[in-house]
Design an enzyme around this catalytic site. Sequence first.
Site, PDB file in Angstrom:
ATOM      1  N   ASP A 189      73.170  11.364   5.297  1.00 48.41           N
ATOM      2  CA  ASP A 189      73.155  12.031   6.419  1.00 48.41           C
ATOM      3  C   ASP A 189      73.806  13.356   6.251  1.00 48.41           C
ATOM      4  O   ASP A 189      74.536  13.863   5.175  1.00 48.41           O
ATOM      5  CB  ASP A 189      73.978  11.393   7.551  1.00 48.41           C
TER       6      ASP A 189
ATOM      7  N   ASP B 100      66.640  11.021  15.733  1.00 51.82           N
ATOM      8  CA  ASP B 100      67.457  10.048  16.463  1.00 51.82           C
ATOM      9  C   ASP B 100      66.785   9.464  17.872  1.00 51.82           C
ATOM     10  O   ASP B 100      67.208   8.629  18.403  1.00 51.82           O
ATOM     11  CB  ASP B 100      68.609  10.522  16.916  1.00 51.82           C
TER      12      ASP B 100
HETATM   13  C1  GLA Z   1      73.243  10.797  12.708  1.00 57.76           C
HETATM   14  C2  GLA Z   1      72.156  10.167  12.516  1.00 57.76           C
HETATM   15  C3  GLA Z   1      72.306   8.722  13.023  1.00 57.76           C
HETATM   16  C4  GLA Z   1      73.515   8.125  12.589  1.00 57.76           C
HETATM   17  C5  GLA Z   1      74.712   8.832  13.131  1.00 57.76           C
HETATM   18  C6  GLA Z   1      76.193   8.301  12.477  1.00 57.76           C
HETATM   19  O1  GLA Z   1      73.414  11.567  14.097  1.00 57.76           O
HETATM   20  O2  GLA Z   1      71.221  10.715  12.765  1.00 57.76           O
HETATM   21  O3  GLA Z   1      71.366   7.755  12.771  1.00 57.76           O
HETATM   22  O4  GLA Z   1      73.618   7.765  11.437  1.00 57.76           O
HETATM   23  O5  GLA Z   1      74.633  10.243  12.684  1.00 57.76           O
HETATM   24  O6  GLA Z   1      77.264   9.093  12.995  1.00 57.76           O
END
Ligand code: GLA
Length: 759
Positions: free
Chosen positions: A474, A544
């Site tokens: 990420d 997300d």
């Molecule tokens: C980001 C990702 C999510 C999750 C969060 C965790 O927002 O897109 O899927 O992994 O971080 O902090």
Amino acid sequence: MIRTENGIFLLETENTSYIFRIDEKGHAEHISYTGRIFPSSEDIAAIAGPRDIKIGDGTYADEENPAYLPSNILYEYSAPGKGDTRESALIAEYGNGLITLDLVYRSHRIYKGKDLTDSPYALSSDHTETLELKLSDTIEPIEVTLFYTVYPEEDVILRSAEVRNSMDEPLVIRTVSSMQLDTDDDLWDLISFDGAWARERHENRRRIIGTEHIASRIGFTSSEHSSLFFVARPDADDSSGTVMGFNMIYSGNHLERIEKSPFSKCRILSSINPAGSAWVLEDGESFRTPEAIMTLSDEGLDGVSWNFHRFLSRYISRGCWQEKERPILLNSWEAAYFDITEDKLLRFAEKAAEAGIELFVMDDGWFGRRTDDTRGLGDWFENRDRLPDGIEGLSAKIHALGLKFGLWVEPEMISIDSALYENHPEWVIRIPGRTPSPGRHQYILDMSREDVIDYLFDSLSKVFSKNVDYVKWDANRNMSDYYSSNPELRHQGELFHRYIQGLYRLMSKLKAAFPEILFEFCASGGNRFDPGMLSFMNQGWTSDNTDIRSRIDIQQGTLRGFPPSAICCHVSASPNHQSLRKSGLDDRFGPAAFGVLGYELNILKMNENEMDAIKNQISFYKAHRRTFQFGRFRHLPSFDKDCIFWSIEGDDEIIVMEYQDRNGVNIGRHHRLIIPFADENKSYRIERREKYISPEDLGELGESYSKVQHKPFSITVSGSVLKKAGIALPNTFMGRGFDENTRLMLDNSSDLFVITPID
Ligand code: GLA
């Protein structure tokens, strides 16, 4: 195939032709990029037309050539100062701010395969051929080499450029493009893919009427504007008309310029974004741009998408997961957020195994001091309060349940409240003497520094070697306070590109050390979704936002340029955590199946019926997984403004999803399914996937609905009927009750059909 004769270059793929020539002034002059043609040299002269157009106040090459007007010539690669006043492919400063360059042909080379550039680069095959075209300035020893690699089967031409300085003074590159394409007319639409967090890659189409810039300045590709874009004839639609598609194999700041010239031409350029960027070349040094993908199809937007899908699957995605079916996962994020313990994770995993899920992913919250988003980033070791037996122990327990084990990392980031910051405050990207701006309470590590890369490689290797099968990588904030303490930088304007190069170096090392791990890229959802990342990691977290309605737009935009095997889609809770919209469990499954399926909900809260529904989804997906992940995606016609149809064609089946936005009350007709690519010489069996409807979703009607004996829908029709007339799908609920044939299609609902050809 690449051919050249009498200064004409012909680059051919199975369905396209790309032609340019070296003109009377020695410039590489573009002639045509079209569907496949078989021109003679007279034909080529006819395509180009005579050089007889003069422009009122135009600057021309010299007194002998009054009709040679640089601002009206189609160039393969442009630079300012000799009369071409359009956007330039290259702006390089020498002699204390001079930018004029006149790039003329010097030599060329054609060879099989391609030269491999620095990572990331596209792979090649036996069918691949490359043309290297060397140009240089008429006065200064500044050389530009253009690379064209032809992929015949995928109708792709890969472009890049290298600038070499042989002057005894530095050359500062301000703008350098991976590719330029000048078109002979300006009647085009531009389609870009724009958005923000949780609404990535929404398709935007408009007529080109001036200069359009598609750009990212956040340090990454961005969800604001993708580097993927299409230039289409105004009459082109999903299945017909001429469309060109472009993208860069790059994960940093990018700039796409599409300029309609005053003289009815169009210039298309893909570049690293020059904003805040500069690259200093000393004598004898060169700079190679990232590679840009260029493709054309006369079969509409879906034709271009298919070219991208094949190209990215074959030449960008790589390693042992390239063609392997991807596992169905359960991710802990929306189920527990930061509130995780080994015990809770194991309870999720047990239930996941029971449902048929294959991979369990522990998301954020497992390391260092990371109990919320204000702390812990950079400390890549387990939090023993939460994981008493460490990663190894948890991994062994998950494996014992028959599941693969994966985890989340965010390597490029650092929290002030972390051991890493206490030891290495100088690794943060920040300007000395200024307070840096936070993003999600965190800061960015200076990935241009080799010591940062070494630290990350060592600490992540320790984690990854503890029986980890999958990694979600990420990056959750945008870049600010641009400054690097790395003494290797000659100019602070090198930071953006050197950051991305450092990231690529780290990923290359980790990929080489852990070739079997399935990596998934992510950046606040889909903030860095590009072919550069895909060349290291075989799949990406699309967004997300997993709300069914939002996903239709997000996935549709993403599918325009990326194969389903790269697009991860999760079934999540209802109401959805981003939109608070409610939708049926099986409705959410429809779009989620058109990619790499996963689940991201508290599976412990599912009742028996819901668990059965999930089990059925999973066994259905497994039975058709190759089609869903590696099939050919196409849109189907729809005659109802509230419905869209997606199809995916595998080796021996077509799966269709109907998505209904709003239920039309008393519309009085059936929805119609037409498959324009059905084979007239075959018959097709069409079966509807039985759908789970929760009686609660039907309110007071729920009880009567559950009493009806619903009839499965299965019919066989001839290919010509399916192709042209289409079939009436079973009646949907329209306000007058339901019987055994009624399909319940509510607002934001989906239905799946499996269509099998019969010889
Ligand atoms: C980001 C990702 C999510 C999750 C969060 C965790 O927002 O897109 O899927 O992994 O971080 O902090």
